[in-house]
Design a protein around this motif. Structure first.
Motif, short mmCIF file in Angstrom:
data_model
loop_
_atom_site.label_atom_id
_atom_site.label_comp_id
_atom_site.label_asym_id
_atom_site.label_seq_id
_atom_site.Cartn_x
_atom_site.Cartn_y
_atom_site.Cartn_z
N LEU A 275 0.85 -1.19 0.00
CA LEU A 275 0.00 0.00 0.00
C LEU A 275 0.89 1.25 0.00
O LEU A 275 1.95 1.25 0.64
CB LEU A 275 -0.92 0.00 1.22
CG LEU A 275 -1.97 -1.11 1.24
CD1 LEU A 275 -2.71 -1.12 2.58
CD2 LEU A 275 -2.95 -0.95 0.09
N PRO A 276 0.48 2.29 -0.70
CA PRO A 276 1.32 3.48 -0.84
C PRO A 276 1.83 4.05 0.49
O PRO A 276 2.98 4.50 0.58
CB PRO A 276 0.41 4.49 -1.55
CG PRO A 276 -0.56 3.65 -2.30
CD PRO A 276 -0.77 2.41 -1.45
N GLN A 277 1.03 4.01 1.53
CA GLN A 277 1.43 4.59 2.82
C GLN A 277 2.53 3.80 3.51
O GLN A 277 3.14 4.28 4.46
CB GLN A 277 0.23 4.77 3.75
CG GLN A 277 -0.44 3.50 4.19
CD GLN A 277 -1.62 3.10 3.31
OE1 GLN A 277 -1.64 3.35 2.12
NE2 GLN A 277 -2.61 2.47 3.94
N TYR A 278 2.84 2.59 3.02
CA TYR A 278 3.88 1.77 3.65
C TYR A 278 5.17 1.67 2.82
O TYR A 278 6.15 1.10 3.28
CB TYR A 278 3.35 0.36 3.94
CG TYR A 278 2.12 0.36 4.80
CD1 TYR A 278 2.04 1.16 5.95
CD2 TYR A 278 1.02 -0.40 4.48
CE1 TYR A 278 0.91 1.18 6.73
CE2 TYR A 278 -0.12 -0.40 5.26
CZ TYR A 278 -0.17 0.40 6.39
OH TYR A 278 -1.30 0.42 7.17
N ARG A 279 5.16 2.20 1.63
CA ARG A 279 6.34 2.08 0.75
C ARG A 279 7.56 2.77 1.33
O ARG A 279 8.68 2.27 1.20
CB ARG A 279 6.01 2.60 -0.64
CG ARG A 279 5.05 1.70 -1.36
CD ARG A 279 4.72 2.16 -2.74
NE ARG A 279 3.64 1.32 -3.27
CZ ARG A 279 2.74 1.73 -4.13
NH1 ARG A 279 2.80 2.96 -4.63
NH2 ARG A 279 1.80 0.92 -4.54
N ASP A 280 7.37 3.91 1.98
CA ASP A 280 8.51 4.63 2.57
C ASP A 280 9.16 3.81 3.68
O ASP A 280 10.38 3.88 3.88
CB ASP A 280 8.09 6.00 3.11
CG ASP A 280 7.82 7.01 2.00
OD1 ASP A 280 8.27 6.77 0.85
OD2 ASP A 280 7.18 8.03 2.28
N ILE A 281 8.37 3.03 4.41
CA ILE A 281 8.93 2.18 5.47
C ILE A 281 9.87 1.15 4.85
O ILE A 281 11.00 0.95 5.32
CB ILE A 281 7.80 1.47 6.26
CG1 ILE A 281 6.94 2.49 7.01
CG2 ILE A 281 8.38 0.42 7.21
CD1 ILE A 281 5.64 1.93 7.57
N ILE A 282 9.42 0.52 3.77
CA ILE A 282 10.25 -0.49 3.11
C ILE A 282 11.48 0.15 2.49
O ILE A 282 12.59 -0.37 2.63
CB ILE A 282 9.42 -1.28 2.08
CG1 ILE A 282 8.37 -2.11 2.82
CG2 ILE A 282 10.33 -2.16 1.23
CD1 ILE A 282 7.42 -2.86 1.91
N ASP A 283 11.30 1.29 1.84
CA ASP A 283 12.45 1.99 1.25
C ASP A 283 13.49 2.34 2.31
O ASP A 283 14.69 2.16 2.10
CB ASP A 283 12.01 3.28 0.54
CG ASP A 283 11.32 3.02 -0.79
OD1 ASP A 283 11.47 1.92 -1.35
OD2 ASP A 283 10.61 3.94 -1.26
#
Length: 156
Positions: free
Chosen positions: A32-40
């Motif tokens: 989900l878009p709101q979690y991509r920064d966490i993975i990055d």
């Protein structure tokens, strides 16, 4: 560069390109878009903390989609997105010290950390767990090299 070396380097670069494409597809299709920064943020930190670790995609069947994992000799941490956050599953997490009290689970080996918001991402804690995972994996390699298949110690 010899022909063999050049061919191996080309194959490695092609493989890395395939992994990058698969990882980017995973981010777009499964996270989900709101979690991509966490993975990055985790991927960037993992490559800085333990540059020898390699990202790869593991699994993928008709029932289950593949997930990214970091590995040295073995897979040491898997990244799994959910509808409520991102779960980082450390393969040997049960053997970790946990001064941050973040590791969850009660299996024989793995432990997990769930992050639901980027503000919950604790870089110091993740660095601590990544270092432990790498140390345990390297120690397992050394132990395997020093013992026979039956567990007997090899002469030095």
């Amino acid at each position: 560069m010899s022909d063999k070396t050049e061919k191996a380097a080309g194959a490695f670069n092609e493989q890395q390109s395939d992994i990058t494409a698969a990882f980017e597809g995973f981010l777009q299709d499964r996270v989900l878009p709101q979690y991509r920064d966490i993975i990055d943020r985790f991927v960037e930190q993992a490559t800085v903390e333990e540059p020898e670790m390699r990202l790869r995609m593991r699994g993928g069947t008709a029932r289950y989609y593949s997930v990214p994992v970091f590995k040295l000799a073995r897979d040491i941490v898997a990244i799994s997105p959910t509808k409520s956050g991102v779960t980082f599953s450390f393969t040997a997490g049960a053997a970790f010290t946990d001064p941050f009290d973040l590791l969850g689970g009660d299996g024989k080996r793995p432990r997990t950390i769930r992050v639901s918001d980027e503000t919950e991402y604790l870089a110091d804690a993740m660095a601590h767990y990544l270092r432990q995972a790498a140390i345990l994996d390297r120690n397992a390699i050394r132990t395997k090299q020093q013992t026979g298949i039956d567990g007997s110690t090899r002469d030095a």
